[in-house]
Design a protein around this motif. Structure first.
Motif, PDB file in Angstrom:
ATOM      1  N   ALA A 183      -0.687  23.773  -5.661  1.00 41.63           N
ATOM      2  CA  ALA A 183      -1.594  22.914  -4.888  1.00 41.63           C
ATOM      3  C   ALA A 183      -2.604  22.246  -5.811  1.00 41.63           C
ATOM      4  CB  ALA A 183      -2.306  23.736  -3.821  1.00 41.63           C
ATOM      5  N   PHE A 184      -3.025  22.972  -6.833  1.00 42.38           N
ATOM      6  CA  PHE A 184      -3.983  22.438  -7.793  1.00 42.38           C
ATOM      7  C   PHE A 184      -3.438  21.144  -8.407  1.00 42.38           C
ATOM      8  CE2 PHE A 184      -5.996  21.912 -11.840  1.00 42.38           C
ATOM      9  CZ  PHE A 184      -7.263  22.453 -11.718  1.00 42.38           C
ATOM     10  N   SER A 185      -2.205  21.189  -8.868  1.00 44.20           N
ATOM     11  CA  SER A 185      -1.615  20.017  -9.522  1.00 44.20           C
ATOM     12  C   SER A 185      -1.370  18.889  -8.524  1.00 44.20           C
ATOM     13  CB  SER A 185      -0.292  20.401 -10.186  1.00 44.20           C
ATOM     14  OG  SER A 185      -0.514  21.316 -11.223  1.00 44.20           O
ATOM     15  N   LEU A 186      -0.856  19.247  -7.374  1.00 41.39           N
ATOM     16  CA  LEU A 186      -0.562  18.215  -6.378  1.00 41.39           C
ATOM     17  C   LEU A 186      -1.847  17.558  -5.883  1.00 41.39           C
ATOM     18  CD1 LEU A 186       2.298  19.967  -4.405  1.00 41.39           C
ATOM     19  CD2 LEU A 186       2.456  17.782  -5.592  1.00 41.39           C
ATOM     20  N   ASN A 187      -2.905  18.342  -5.846  1.00 39.64           N
ATOM     21  CA  ASN A 187      -4.175  17.783  -5.396  1.00 39.64           C
ATOM     22  C   ASN A 187      -4.640  16.682  -6.340  1.00 39.64           C
ATOM     23  OD1 ASN A 187      -6.501  17.744  -3.690  1.00 39.64           O
ATOM     24  ND2 ASN A 187      -7.633  18.787  -5.304  1.00 39.64           N
ATOM     25  N   ILE A 188      -4.505  16.929  -7.629  1.00 39.57           N
ATOM     26  CA  ILE A 188      -4.896  15.911  -8.606  1.00 39.57           C
ATOM     27  C   ILE A 188      -4.054  14.649  -8.401  1.00 39.57           C
ATOM     28  CG2 ILE A 188      -4.787  15.335 -11.062  1.00 39.57           C
ATOM     29  CD1 ILE A 188      -7.130  17.020 -10.500  1.00 39.57           C
ATOM     30  N   ALA A 189      -2.765  14.856  -8.234  1.00 39.83           N
ATOM     31  CA  ALA A 189      -1.874  13.702  -8.066  1.00 39.83           C
ATOM     32  C   ALA A 189      -2.222  12.941  -6.794  1.00 39.83           C
ATOM     33  CB  ALA A 189      -0.424  14.170  -8.032  1.00 39.83           C
ATOM     34  N   MET A 190      -2.524  13.672  -5.732  1.00 37.04           N
ATOM     35  CA  MET A 190      -2.815  12.976  -4.490  1.00 37.04           C
ATOM     36  C   MET A 190      -4.156  12.254  -4.543  1.00 37.04           C
ATOM     37  SD  MET A 190      -2.388  14.099  -0.588  1.00 37.04           S
ATOM     38  CE  MET A 190      -4.067  14.577  -0.377  1.00 37.04           C
ATOM     39  N   LEU A 191      -5.127  12.865  -5.204  1.00 38.48           N
ATOM     40  CA  LEU A 191      -6.416  12.188  -5.353  1.00 38.48           C
ATOM     41  C   LEU A 191      -6.238  10.882  -6.119  1.00 38.48           C
ATOM     42  CD1 LEU A 191      -8.646  15.265  -6.240  1.00 38.48           C
ATOM     43  CD2 LEU A 191      -8.805  13.884  -4.174  1.00 38.48           C
ATOM     44  N   PHE A 192      -5.407  10.939  -7.143  1.00 39.33           N
ATOM     45  CA  PHE A 192      -5.133   9.748  -7.947  1.00 39.33           C
ATOM     46  C   PHE A 192      -4.561   8.640  -7.065  1.00 39.33           C
ATOM     47  CE2 PHE A 192      -2.290   7.391 -10.855  1.00 39.33           C
ATOM     48  CZ  PHE A 192      -3.191   7.021 -11.842  1.00 39.33           C
ATOM     49  N   ALA A 193      -3.554   9.000  -6.297  1.00 45.27           N
ATOM     50  CA  ALA A 193      -2.885   8.001  -5.452  1.00 45.27           C
ATOM     51  C   ALA A 193      -3.791   7.525  -4.322  1.00 45.27           C
ATOM     52  CB  ALA A 193      -1.603   8.593  -4.883  1.00 45.27           C
ATOM     53  N   LEU A 194      -4.511   8.456  -3.732  1.00 45.87           N
ATOM     54  CA  LEU A 194      -5.368   8.113  -2.592  1.00 45.87           C
ATOM     55  C   LEU A 194      -6.535   7.236  -3.027  1.00 45.87           C
ATOM     56  CD1 LEU A 194      -4.982   8.949   0.322  1.00 45.87           C
ATOM     57  CD2 LEU A 194      -6.473  10.891  -0.056  1.00 45.87           C
ATOM     58  N   THR A 195      -7.067   7.526  -4.208  1.00 45.92           N
ATOM     59  CA  THR A 195      -8.169   6.715  -4.726  1.00 45.92           C
ATOM     60  C   THR A 195      -7.677   5.294  -5.014  1.00 45.92           C
ATOM     61  OG1 THR A 195      -9.098   8.690  -5.742  1.00 45.92           O
ATOM     62  CG2 THR A 195      -9.914   6.584  -6.537  1.00 45.92           C
ATOM     63  N   ALA A 196      -6.524   5.209  -5.636  1.00 48.90           N
ATOM     64  CA  ALA A 196      -5.975   3.877  -5.935  1.00 48.90           C
ATOM     65  C   ALA A 196      -5.727   3.105  -4.646  1.00 48.90           C
ATOM     66  CB  ALA A 196      -4.688   4.025  -6.728  1.00 48.90           C
ATOM     67  N   GLY A 237       0.816  -1.215   0.000  1.00 43.62           N
ATOM     68  CA  GLY A 237       0.000   0.000   0.000  1.00 43.62           C
ATOM     69  C   GLY A 237       0.848   1.263   0.000  1.00 43.62           C
ATOM     70  N   GLU A 238       1.906   1.241   0.809  1.00 44.49           N
ATOM     71  CA  GLU A 238       2.782   2.419   0.870  1.00 44.49           C
ATOM     72  C   GLU A 238       3.483   2.658  -0.458  1.00 44.49           C
ATOM     73  OE1 GLU A 238       3.012   4.700   3.259  1.00 44.49           O
ATOM     74  OE2 GLU A 238       1.406   3.571   4.204  1.00 44.49           O
ATOM     75  N   LEU A 239       3.986   1.560  -1.051  1.00 41.07           N
ATOM     76  CA  LEU A 239       4.655   1.710  -2.344  1.00 41.07           C
ATOM     77  C   LEU A 239       3.676   2.193  -3.410  1.00 41.07           C
ATOM     78  CD1 LEU A 239       6.939  -1.467  -2.332  1.00 41.07           C
ATOM     79  CD2 LEU A 239       7.626   0.921  -2.046  1.00 41.07           C
ATOM     80  N   LEU A 240       2.473   1.654  -3.346  1.00 45.99           N
ATOM     81  CA  LEU A 240       1.451   2.064  -4.320  1.00 45.99           C
ATOM     82  C   LEU A 240       1.158   3.552  -4.179  1.00 45.99           C
ATOM     83  CD1 LEU A 240      -0.707   0.996  -6.409  1.00 45.99           C
ATOM     84  CD2 LEU A 240      -2.286   0.896  -4.482  1.00 45.99           C
ATOM     85  N   PHE A 241       1.003   4.003  -2.946  1.00 50.10           N
ATOM     86  CA  PHE A 241       0.629   5.403  -2.731  1.00 50.10           C
ATOM     87  C   PHE A 241       1.738   6.351  -3.182  1.00 50.10           C
ATOM     88  CE2 PHE A 241       0.371   9.209   0.003  1.00 50.10           C
ATOM     89  CZ  PHE A 241      -0.854   9.672  -0.437  1.00 50.10           C
ATOM     90  N   ILE A 242       2.928   6.125  -2.726  1.00 48.83           N
ATOM     91  CA  ILE A 242       4.020   7.046  -3.090  1.00 48.83           C
ATOM     92  C   ILE A 242       4.320   6.935  -4.581  1.00 48.83           C
ATOM     93  CG2 ILE A 242       5.856   5.409  -2.435  1.00 48.83           C
ATOM     94  CD1 ILE A 242       6.227   9.095  -1.848  1.00 48.83           C
ATOM     95  N   GLY A 243       4.239   5.726  -5.088  1.00 45.94           N
ATOM     96  CA  GLY A 243       4.524   5.537  -6.515  1.00 45.94           C
ATOM     97  C   GLY A 243       3.532   6.282  -7.389  1.00 45.94           C
ATOM     98  N   LEU A 244       2.260   6.129  -7.084  1.00 46.46           N
ATOM     99  CA  LEU A 244       1.245   6.789  -7.912  1.00 46.46           C
ATOM    100  C   LEU A 244       1.242   8.301  -7.690  1.00 46.46           C
ATOM    101  CD1 LEU A 244      -1.774   4.304  -7.821  1.00 46.46           C
ATOM    102  CD2 LEU A 244       0.011   4.569  -9.527  1.00 46.46           C
ATOM    103  N   LEU A 245       1.552   8.720  -6.488  1.00 43.78           N
ATOM    104  CA  LEU A 245       1.616  10.162  -6.226  1.00 43.78           C
ATOM    105  C   LEU A 245       2.702  10.807  -7.095  1.00 43.78           C
ATOM    106  CD1 LEU A 245       0.690  12.569  -4.420  1.00 43.78           C
ATOM    107  CD2 LEU A 245       2.525  11.955  -2.858  1.00 43.78           C
ATOM    108  N   VAL A 246       3.865  10.209  -7.075  1.00 41.94           N
ATOM    109  CA  VAL A 246       4.967  10.755  -7.875  1.00 41.94           C
ATOM    110  C   VAL A 246       4.649  10.613  -9.364  1.00 41.94           C
ATOM    111  CG1 VAL A 246       7.412  10.510  -8.438  1.00 41.94           C
ATOM    112  CG2 VAL A 246       6.667  10.308  -6.069  1.00 41.94           C
TER     113      VAL A 246
END
Lengths: 628, 856
Positions: free
Chosen positions: B190-203, B112-121
């Motif tokens: 923040a706008f861009s990071l928010n999209i990236a974090m939503l992507f990772a958090l949803t996954a 889960g941790e690898l998935l989150f950081i990986g998808l966030l980046v």
């Protein structure tokens, strides 16, 4: 834990129970009076420094909503409460801004009396005396430093914790959590580190508890040294104490719900705590509190080291000593790793240091065990030691001055003041010789050592006190002083007097004068115009053109005067100065340490120019305020 | 280039990761206690829970005036969550061994941790190639984030309507702004990071729900021969779920867009699918304009290589979100077609809309529903409070989702009760229904109470239900949309029917279908009656409606396949869940939950066949959008589980090998065709649309979308001047005037969008949507007054407007110059001081209010 339990239950048999005045009470009264005088005298002479001004402005603008400028988030909730109260009750000047913290300083000095049952009469008194003599405590108390509040609540937390540990009363448990919550959430960002240090010191003191030999003479290795703590924590009334602590914190943070957004200040404090690990304030060297402590309180380090060595050699390190030593180590660690710490955070070290030094009370004041020397012998010796140290000190200062006059170390040996060197050497020699003289005269080891300790402590307190007074009062504007990272110039008082004089001319003494100020985010200036309700605080001078009085940062010498939209007369004021410690030469160090002297003075000066429109300057009312 | 970018902006990504992780850590002890039904004890949902709780405490205390909008306040909120969480953990009655928990879950935690950081980046990397904030409705999203970051108190300002608070479900923007403030970045980053974090958090959420689903099945049925193997299967299924939810696309790209762009499809093929703007070739349209009949052959231009650097078909990937085509009875497409977004499209488009920002919390709610089911007992008080917070949070995030997932929670409780009855009976008695009603009501009331400060001031656009008379969905279009899941779920349901065999409660299933059909018929007749009595609807006389009834009936019959299939699905699910008496359990909890998810998805896609919510669009466009979006999520989760059930579970070995192979092949086909969309769309956005493949001087990668405003009328001088004002004005106590225009125009409303400083009025279309019936009274004459400020030469009039609205700054930039002419600026130049200037773009200060804003 054995030691603390023993101490906790052991009542001081010497405590006076009858009606009447004891020597101890007299001593505390003297200490209290001295502390009050030292902290309150001339409290409003020096202008507020930057952090003081920021905190005071937050409270001032809360109490006086018509004051110019935006409402500010209080940097320190408890100080905000104290200053709001002071501004409401006793006016709006520097005295009101500082008086609460000054009184807190007095309370800190007197706080050892709370531990009288634990420490005994002599040690408590000595602790108070040491705190009174501490320059760090004095400067912090006079400089409305939130770190002093943290120190006070740290002591109160320890007191409540000790009482709960020994008596297990619910009331003490509630007080413990209330004080701890106040220390963490209401004092200052460093309060959290103080709390961590206290908990860490407690654990360290428990873990280092010597094993008790059992009947077979074997040490019980399986003993769980944290068991007493675990057992007490299980019995702790978490819900009740936690609930009360939350309510009290909420009440204090919000000025008893009169300032609902006060919780923001708590959050801000927590955020600054986190920031403090990565962001260092401008012009602040690394390990600043540690440097300050060594610079201002070297005697305390010396005495504490002596006590620790003495104590450990005699295997007498009880719980308090272990706790104080762990606290000192953790405080030093915090001073090293926490970049957000300021000079006043030397209190992290001062408190455990004085706690350790106060341990000398027992050997100093205890009756001689084998000797038959008279009781006053140690005092006579102490007097002699004090006199010799004073003599050496004066000579040392003169030598230090001499060293500092020359630019390089190569010259000093030939041109230094020879007489003072001789006096210094004689004084030091007498100290050594005097030891043997006293020892042989009274045939006692105790007398010279005790006399030396008393003399040294008295000397340390007095000289430290002098240093503290100089930093906080007489040389408060000296940028070379290590404490002052941005020394505020006494000229600010002149600026304020000039503004009031102009107000007298334009509005017959009321601070209703139209005044334009480019603060540049500097609270020093904003504080000086705090009660000029018609002051406009702007980001640039263009917005202020034509106003009767305009206060703007001074331009470089070669820059043209600002375009103010008319004829103005200007007066420049030095506001603050910064000094770069890297400019200090090695030969200047002694004089810098003893007299805060350096050949290279401030490198960055903040100056403001007070521009007065010609008609106002000439003493004629403007008449038409739209005149531009 | 990548390392240069990471060196510059990697710290931002790291700080968002750290913040999300810290918030998750704060909520973890609470999850340990309250989500004990889940095999991982809620670890994979803790981040979403922590962010939701921290944001909630921050917002609530701020709304009551206890906290200002500062980073410190957010930290305090985090400390409060941590304190509550620790108290909850340490006051639990049953023991909890953290080491044992770690040993049992470390594979899930690490993955889960690898998935989150990986998808966030990874998604930040995608976003850094094209950090657009100025197209579509992004200026609106940016305005909200900027305004919330700048607001000093709550409710936050509506920066396009000075003096008023936001009138929208803004919690998602609030959370994004909270992260922005805590990390110290500007809103355009923040706008861009928010999209990236939503992507990772949803996954992560999807991974967590399905991993728990599979592990629960393994734990309870000892389904796997070895624990490690079972964990591996659970992890792979969880990862598949993450792919299904956030990465998979619908079949539009594979089955329509690629043939269309390459001109390899016949015209009949395109006409068959009948999707908007892809139902015929542009060459046919040109030929028709030239007078060539439709039955005449035409010459098609050569097809295009969609991977070519020069491929510039404008926003082809957008068509995947416009597959449905509603036509009037005469065959004319209606004006506003249904929107059929899916998560991957949303992330490619990168609009930070509520339906996207709610995704992680939707998965949290689904996880909570699974917890209800797996707990094996009725929810206690603390758990119910958490459910209330989650459902209320969804209402605040994206109002439509609140009721949907409230029903999911209640549905999970239904299945729990059904399973609790074991073999005796699979029906519920009155006491069960009363308890269910009580549970649902309790969660609803708690949700309402928790979010009262929002609900009091919120005016929903929805104003009741309307019947959808003549716009059914063609099944082939439905297949394009949900094909990836239909290929998996249809075999899965077939297998479930086979598993159920003699215990399928077909009678109940058909009864439910009959009730639904009856309800639809009654609804239709009732609407017709109302229409006739009212004398018509929508400008159409009642007589016309009556005369169209035969045509409507014919259409409903000829276009009824979607409804029939969905009703059949409902019948199967009901018959399976409410199984008849028999020996042993009819199904396990995980299977029951998967069926519930499918049932929710089927219901959500069935509803817009017959009804839609009355909103500003007047048609079912938005209803389809909101319901289909959630259907995608639940179908995706159920499909991942179905893949496991069909080809990896022990029970799957009982299946006919050919069927099992066929199921696997269909799943692989679904995955392959579904991944065509992200592969092409991401590539297109990153390299083709950004022009990085054809330009020699490449702009550096960046997450800062602010400079992307520099396009059209908006030039760099405007941008620089606006940035100057942003630095000059410290708080939100200022009002700015800039030119007003319609919506979707980044050349206006840009001061508010980029800075969050309120402007007097802008983007009227959106303001009208948000404020509904109160719009006219709220806006008054602002638009005309702004025109007067720029156009009038009468300073007294202008000054009166300035005074009326307490205007502090007037902007005269490129848009204003183009619109009102350069002469319109002279009156400002003559009278007002310039406080910010870049080239010919200037901000004028109007008076004292602006002066008092600066300084300590």
């Amino acid at each position: 834990m054995q030691n603390i339990q023993t101490l906790a239950t052991g009542r001081d048999s010497g405590a006076a129970r009858a009606w009447g005045i004891t020597y101890e009470q007299i001593a505390y009264v003297v200490l209290a009076v001295l502390a009050l005088v030292l902290t309150l005298a001339a409290l409003d002479v020096t202008p507020l420094n930057e952090s003081e001004a920021r905190a005071a402005l937050a409270a001032y603008r809360h109490v006086y909503p018509d004051a110019p400028g935006e409402a500010l988030i209080a940097p320190n909730p408890l100080l905000f409460l104290a200053q709001s109260t002071a501004f409401t009750v006793i006016g709006n000047g520097e005295f009101a801004a500082r008086v609460a913290t000054a009184i807190a300083g007095v309370l800190l000095v007197l706080s050892p009396v709370l531990f009288r049952r634990l420490f005994g009469v002599e040690r408590s008194l000595l602790l108070s005396a040491l705190l009174l003599g501490s320059p760090v405590v004095l400067i912090s108390a006079r400089g409305s430093s939130p770190a002093l509040w943290a120190a006070l609540f740290a002591v109160l937390t320890l007191w409540a914790g000790w009482r709960w540990w020994s008596d297990r009363r619910e009331r003490d448990a509630i007080l413990l959590l209330v004080f701890l919550a106040a220390l963490i959430f209401l004092t200052e960002p460093g309060g959290i580190l103080t709390a961590i240090a206290l908990v860490g010191a407690l654990l360290a003191a428990l873990i280092t508890e010597p094993a008790i030999a059992n009947d077979e003479g074997d040490e019980d290795e399986a003993i769980d040294r944290l068991a007493p703590l675990t057992e007490r924590l299980r019995a702790f009334p978490w819900a009740l104490a936690g609930g009360v602590a939350v309510l009290v914190t909420l009440a204090l943070a919000t000025n008893f719900l009169l300032h609902s957004e006060g919780l923001t200040a708590v959050g801000d404090l927590l955020a600054r705590f986190v920031d403090g690990f990565v962001a260092r304030p401008a012009n602040t060297p690394a390990f600043f509190p540690l440097r300050i402590s060594l610079f201002y309180e070297p005697w305390f380090w010396l005495l504490a080291a002596a006590y620790v060595i003495w104590s450990w050699r005699r295997a007498q390190a009880d719980f308090i000593e272990r706790f104080a030593l762990a606290w000192l180590v953790l405080g030093a660690l915090a001073a090293v790793i926490y970049n957000g710490a300021g000079a006043e955070h030397a209190l992290w070290l001062t408190l455990p240091l004085v706690l350790l030094v106060s341990g000398l009370a027992q050997p100093i004041f205890a009756p001689y065990e084998v000797d038959e020397a008279p009781g006053w012998a140690r005092w006579l010796t102490a007097l002699a030691v004090f006199a010799l140290l004073a003599m050496a000190s004066i000579a040392f200062q003169a030598v230090a001055r001499s060293f500092a006059r020359f630019g390089t170390l190569q010259l000093i040996t030939s041109q230094v003041d020879a007489i003072n060197v001789i006096v210094l050497l004689i004084a030091l020699a007498f100290l050594v010789v005097g030891y043997f003289l006293v020892r042989s005269f009274w045939e006692s080891d105790g007398v010279p050592m005790r006399g030396a300790a008393i003399g040294l402590i008295a000397f340390a307190c007095l000289t430290s006190l002098g240093a503290g007074w100089r930093t906080s009062v007489s040389s408060a504007g000296n940028p070379v002083d290590l404490w002052q990272r941005r020394a505020v110039s006494p000229n600010l008082n002149l600026l304020r007097a000039s503004l009031l004089d102009l107000a007298d001319r334009t509005t017959r003494g009321y601070t209703e004068m139209q005044l334009g100020v480019v603060t540049g985010g500097d609270p020093l200036i904003a504080w000086q115009v705090r009660d000029f309700n018609n002051a406009l605080l702007a980001g640039d001078v263009a917005s202020l053109r034509g106003l009767p009085v305009i206060l703007v940062p001074a331009q470089p010498a070669d820059a043209p005067d600002p375009e103010l939209g008319g004829a103005y007369v200007g007066q420049e004021f030095l506001v603050a100065q910064m000094w770069d410690i890297n400019l200090l030469f090695t030969n200047e160090i002694p004089a810098w340490w003893t007299e805060r002297f350096a050949n290279n003075q401030a490198t960055i000066n903040t100056r403001y120019v007070l521009w007065v429109r010609q008609d106002i300057y000439d003493g004629v009312s403007a008449g038409d305020p739209t005149l531009r | 280039m990548i390392f240069d970018w990471l060196a510059r902006e990697g710290g931002y990504i790291l700080s968002w990761w750290a913040l999300a992780t810290l918030m998750g850590a704060a909520a973890l002890p609470l999850c340990w206690r309250l989500l004990g039904g889940l095999p991982d004890r809620g670890y994979t949902l803790a981040r979403a829970a922590g962010i939701l709780l921290t944001g909630y405490i921050f917002w609530l205390l701020g709304s009551f005036g206890f906290l200002s909008n500062t980073p410190g306040s957010a930290v305090l909120a985090w400390v409060i969550v941590l304190a509550i969480s620790l108290i909850a953990h340490f006051t639990r009655r049953e023991s909890f061994d953290v080491r044992a928990w770690w040993r049992g879950n470390r594979a899930v935690i690490i993955t889960g941790e690898l998935l989150f950081i990986g998808l966030l980046v990874a998604w930040a990397f995608v976003r850094a190639h094209l950090p657009d904030t100025s197209t579509t409705e992004k200026p609106m999203d940016l305005m909200y984030i900027s305004a919330i970051m700048r607001s000093q108190s709550f409710p936050p300002n509506d920066a396009w309507m000075s003096g008023y608070a936001i009138s929208y479900y803004y919690f998602g923007y609030f959370l994004a702004a909270m992260f922005g403030k805590l990390s110290g970045v500007v809103s355009t980053i923040a706008f861009s990071l928010n999209i990236a974090m939503l992507f990772a958090l949803t996954a992560l959420g999807a991974f967590g729900v399905v991993t728990n689903l599979v592990r629960a099945r393994l734990t309870r049925k000892n389904d796997a021969p070895a624990a490690t193997q079972g964990t591996a299967a659970a992890l792979l299924t969880g990862l598949l779920a993450a792919v299904f939810v956030v990465l998979l696309g619908n079949f539009q790209a594979a089955l329509i867009e690629v043939p269309y762009q390459s001109r390899t499809a016949s015209e009949a093929y395109l006409a068959f699918w009948d999707t908007p703007e892809r139902d015929e070739y542009p060459e046919r349209m040109s030929a028709r304009a030239d007078g060539i009949a439709d039955d005449q052959p035409i010459t098609l231009d050569p097809g295009q290589d969609m991977l070519a650097p020069t491929f510039r078909a404008h926003w082809w990937w957008f068509r995947a979100s416009r597959v449905l085509q509603d036509r009037d009875l005469d065959g004319t497409p209606i004006g506003v077609q249904p929107i059929d977004e899916f998560p991957q499209f949303s992330f490619v488009l990168a609009d930070s809309h509520p339906h996207v920002m709610t995704l992680p919390y939707v998965l949290l709610a689904i996880g909570l529903a699974l917890n209800i089911l797996l707990r094996g007992r009725a929810s206690n008080r603390s758990e119910t409070i958490l459910y209330g917070l989650a459902v209320g949070g969804l209402i605040f995030l994206n109002t439509w989702d609140g009721p949907i997932y409230l029903m999911a929670l209640v549905g999970a409780e239904v299945i729990r009760r059904l399973i609790a009855r074991r073999a005796e009976s699979r029906t519920l008695d009155l006491s069960d229904w009363l308890a269910l009603a009580g549970f649902g009501l309790a969660v609803l009331i708690l949700a309402a109470v928790f979010y009262l400060p929002f609900l009091i001031g919120f005016r929903s656009q929805a104003a009741g239900l309307l019947p959808n008379v003549n716009y059914p969905t063609l099944f082939r279009q439905y297949f394009i949309l949900f094909g990836p899941f239909l290929l998996i779920l249809v075999p899965y349901l077939a297998v479930e029917v086979w598993h159920g065999r003699g215990r399928m409660n077909w009678r109940l299933g058909l009864q439910v279908v009959a009730v639904l059909v009856g309800a639809v018929v009654i609804l239709g007749l009732f609407s017709l009656l109302v229409t006739v009595i009212a004398g018509g609807a929508g400008g159409t006389p009642a007589s016309v409606w009556v005369s169209q009834i035969p045509e409507i009936i014919v259409r409903r019959i000829t276009h009824g396949l979607t409804t029939v299939i969905l009703l059949a699905g409902i019948a199967v699910i009901v018959a399976r869940l409410f199984a008849r008496r028999g020996t042993g359990a009819a199904y396990n909890a995980s299977t029951g939950f998967a069926l519930l998810l499918i049932g929710i998805g089927v219901s959500l896609t069935l509803l817009p066949e017959w009804v839609y919510l009355r909103d500003g669009f007047g048609v079912r466009a938005n209803t389809v959008f909101k319901f289909y979006y959630q259907a995608w999520v639940v179908f995706a989760l159920a499909s991942a589980y179905a893949v496991y059930s069909l080809i990896a579970s022990v029970e799957s070995q009982e299946l006919v090998p050919a069927f099992r192979a066929l199921s696997g092949a269909l799943a692989a086909l679904a995955l392959a065709l579904g991944l065509v969309y992200p592969a092409l769309a991401i590539y297109n956005r990153m390299y083709q649309e950004s022009g990085r493949l054809i330009t020699t001087e490449q702009s550096p990668l960046t997450l800062d979308g602010g400079p992307t405003f520099i396009r059209g009328d908006f030039d760099h001088q405007d941008y620089n001047a606006i940035m100057c004002l942003s630095a000059l004005v410290p708080g939100d106590e200022a009002v700015v005037v800039e030119a007003v225009a319609g919506t979707y125009d980044p050349n206006v409303g840009r001061v508010a969008a980029l800075t969050g400083i309120p402007v007097l009025f802008n983007w009227p279309g959106h303001e009208r949507q948000w404020r509904g019936s109160t719009f006219d009274a709220t806006v008054g004459t602002r638009e005309q007054d702004i025109g007067t400020i720029y156009q009038s030469e009468d300073w007294i009039v202008i000054q009166s407007i300035i005074d009326r609205y307490s205007i502090d700054y007037i902007f005269f930039g490129t848009t204003e110059r183009n619109r009102f002419g350069p002469d319109a600026e002279y009156k400002f130049l003559d009278r007002l001081p310039v406080v910010c200037q870049s080239g010919e773009s200037r901000f004028y200060a109007t008076g004292g209010a602006a002066l008092a804003s600066a300084g300590e």
